[in-house]
Write a protein that holds these residues in place. Structure first.
Motif, short mmCIF file in Angstrom:
data_model
loop_
_atom_site.label_atom_id
_atom_site.label_comp_id
_atom_site.label_asym_id
_atom_site.label_seq_id
_atom_site.Cartn_x
_atom_site.Cartn_y
_atom_site.Cartn_z
N TYR A 5 0.80 -1.23 0.00
CA TYR A 5 0.00 0.00 0.00
C TYR A 5 0.84 1.28 0.00
CZ TYR A 5 -3.94 -3.04 1.05
OH TYR A 5 -4.91 -4.02 1.00
N PHE A 6 2.01 1.25 0.64
CA PHE A 6 2.80 2.47 0.79
C PHE A 6 4.16 2.40 0.12
CE2 PHE A 6 0.18 2.46 4.79
CZ PHE A 6 -0.65 3.49 4.41
N GLY A 7 4.47 1.25 -0.50
CA GLY A 7 5.79 1.11 -1.12
C GLY A 7 5.98 2.04 -2.30
N ASN A 8 4.93 2.27 -3.07
CA ASN A 8 5.00 3.16 -4.23
C ASN A 8 4.35 4.49 -3.87
OD1 ASN A 8 5.00 4.44 -6.67
ND2 ASN A 8 4.02 2.78 -7.81
N VAL A 9 5.16 5.55 -3.82
CA VAL A 9 4.66 6.87 -3.41
C VAL A 9 3.58 7.36 -4.36
CG1 VAL A 9 5.31 9.26 -2.94
CG2 VAL A 9 6.87 7.42 -2.33
N ASN A 10 3.63 6.95 -5.61
CA ASN A 10 2.65 7.41 -6.59
C ASN A 10 1.24 6.89 -6.29
OD1 ASN A 10 4.61 8.81 -8.11
ND2 ASN A 10 5.20 6.92 -9.15
N ASN A 11 1.16 5.84 -5.47
CA ASN A 11 -0.16 5.30 -5.13
C ASN A 11 -0.79 6.01 -3.94
OD1 ASN A 11 0.04 3.39 -7.17
ND2 ASN A 11 0.96 1.84 -5.83
N ILE A 12 -0.06 6.92 -3.31
CA ILE A 12 -0.57 7.65 -2.16
C ILE A 12 -1.09 9.00 -2.62
CG2 ILE A 12 -0.01 8.56 0.12
CD1 ILE A 12 2.30 6.59 0.26
N ASN A 13 -2.23 9.40 -2.10
CA ASN A 13 -2.83 10.68 -2.48
C ASN A 13 -1.90 11.82 -2.08
OD1 ASN A 13 -4.56 13.10 -2.51
ND2 ASN A 13 -6.25 11.66 -2.75
N LEU A 14 -1.58 12.68 -3.05
CA LEU A 14 -0.63 13.77 -2.85
C LEU A 14 -1.09 14.75 -1.77
CD1 LEU A 14 2.02 15.02 -3.96
CD2 LEU A 14 0.61 16.34 -5.56
#
Length: 459
Positions: free
Chosen positions: A437-446
């Motif tokens: 869930y948090f490994g890829n920063v692009n998947n986290i809402n900016l």
């Protein structure tokens, strides 16, 4: 003729509730206070204001303090304005306050028909006509419609940009429900939370969820949406995509909806912990068995309380049972059990069945088991405290998200290097789930990073 006029004046005077506290002195145009015996003028045309003023300062009046509180409360109910005159009973206002009380306290409507409630109300205010349960239900619905119209008017006049939160679940009757909540900042810069809809839906598919939210937004006249927070079900992802198309057609999204989808942070943390505790250590299982034994009957619980007293343990809390599928209850169980470790050890000598019962399973908890739980508890506490903090709905939580997420990751890394193999394996499972869930920063809402940057405490 004059006698008839005097009689009419007396009747007019006696309509006032003040005459419940005074006795008229014949032929003297005076009234005697029933509490202190003072004589107050009550001449024709003078009214009862002097009697009212006397009662307010009468030291013998038994309900002086209660009257002040009642007048203060009534002035707050009516728009917060103060009233210079005497308090007057209002049936409609009292019925409205009764409906508010039942809503705030979540009381059953049938309570208004209970004999004890009738006796209580009749003692306080005999003039109040107690409504039936059906009338109270209608009053609550009317109050809801009144507040709903106020909120719709507010949305139409101010058009605030709202953040939506929705969740769906299935009841024990196999019926599906959805709740939609709006958070927004009002003109006074105060965070507001309003439940827009709580309704039954026909299923959990993306189309059903998306159309239900679309209909709700249309009914409320809401077009300016900032984000939608949902859990990690795949149907929710597709439902957000559907809403993104609709809201873009309304031309109401920022950056064409790039910041729309917000994943529920508390739900993700729960998934991470649940994965880590999948194969729980035998030490925790033995402590759980000991707690289950103590709570299985009143006689066993009495023996355990006696052990607590013998060990002079100051903690007032007792052990609580946990639900094996709910990790937060496991944390609460361990937290309470560790405070009473000595009482469990004493139980082994004072209750022969205690050792016999637990030996049928994994055995009695040992000192190594308690030490393991003591090392394990701070890890669970970090998750527990973080989820409690980010689950708040009356204060802002997004500004702490980035700090909390990576603080938890550092704790996972620390346990990953622990000498104890069971803690290492647990941390490894959590680390794998964390990266999902948090490994890829692009998947986290900016937005969550922007909120952290804008918080001056994080400079």
């Amino acid at each position: 003729m004059s006698s008839s006029g005097d009689s009419n004046v007396t009747n007019r005077r006696r309509r006032s509730t003040m005459w419940e506290h005074f006795k008229e002195i014949p032929n003297q145009e005076k009234a005697e206070c029933l509490y202190c015996g003072a004589l107050i003028g009550c001449a024709s045309g003078q009214g009862t204001s002097s009697m009212h003023h006397h009662l307010a300062r009468c030291k013998e009046y038994p309900y002086a303090d209660a009257g002040k509180r009642q007048r203060s409360a009534s002035s707050q109910v009516v728009g917060g304005s103060s009233s210079s005159g005497p308090w007057k009973f209002d049936q409609d206002a009292s019925r409205k306050e009764l409906a508010i009380m039942f809503i705030l306290s979540e009381l059953p409507f049938k309570l208004v028909e209970h004999e004890g409630f009738h006796r209580f109300v009749n003692r306080i205010q005999p003039k109040f006509l107690i409504p039936s349960r059906n009338t109270l239900r209608h009053d609550c619905y009317d109050l809801y419609m009144e507040e709903r119209s106020k909120l719709k008017k507010y949305f139409s006049e101010t058009s605030p940009r709202v953040c939506l939160t929705t969740d769906t679940w299935t009841s024990c009757q196999n019926l599906s429900y959805m709740c939609l909540t709006a958070h927004f900042v009002d003109a006074d810069w105060k965070l507001q939370k309003k439940i827009l809809n709580f309704c039954q839906i026909s299923g959990h598919s993306a189309e059903i969820i998306g159309k239900a939210i679309e209909k709700c937004l249309t009914d409320w006249g809401i077009h300016s949406v900032f984000s939608i927070t949902v859990d990690n079900a795949s149907s929710n992802d597709l439902g957000v995509q559907y809403l993104k198309k609709i809201l873009n057609s309304w031309n109401s999204l920022l950056l064409r909806g790039e910041l729309l989808h917000m994943r529920c942070y508390a739900h993700i943390l729960s998934l991470i912990v649940r994965d880590g505790l999948k194969d729980i250590n035998d030490s925790i299982a033995r402590i759980r068995s000991a707690v289950r034994y103590v709570r299985s009957s009143p006689s066993r619980l009495r023996k355990f309380k006696a052990c607590v007293e013998l060990e002079n343990i100051e903690s007032k809390s007792l052990v609580c049972l946990d639900v094996e599928t709910r990790w937060n209850s496991t944390y609460l169980m361990l937290e309470s059990a560790l405070k009473l470790e000595k009482a469990f050890s004493n139980m082994e000598f004072r209750d022969s069945k205690y050792a016999q019962e637990l030996s049928k399973g994994k055995g009695l908890p040992t000192s190594e088991d308690w030490n393991y739980a003591r090392r394990f508890l701070p890890f669970l506490k970090l998750f527990f405290d973080t989820i409690i903090k980010v689950s708040g709905s009356s204060y802002v939580t997004s500004n702490n998200m980035a700090k909390d997420v990576y603080g938890i990751y550092m704790m996972i890394e620390r346990y990953h290097g622990n000498e104890e193999q069971s803690l290492q394996e647990m941390a490894q499972r959590m680390k794998t789930k964390f990266h999902k869930y948090f490994g890829n920063v692009n998947n986290i809402n900016l937005t969550l990073f922007i909120a952290c940057i804008l918080d001056p405490r994080h400079k």
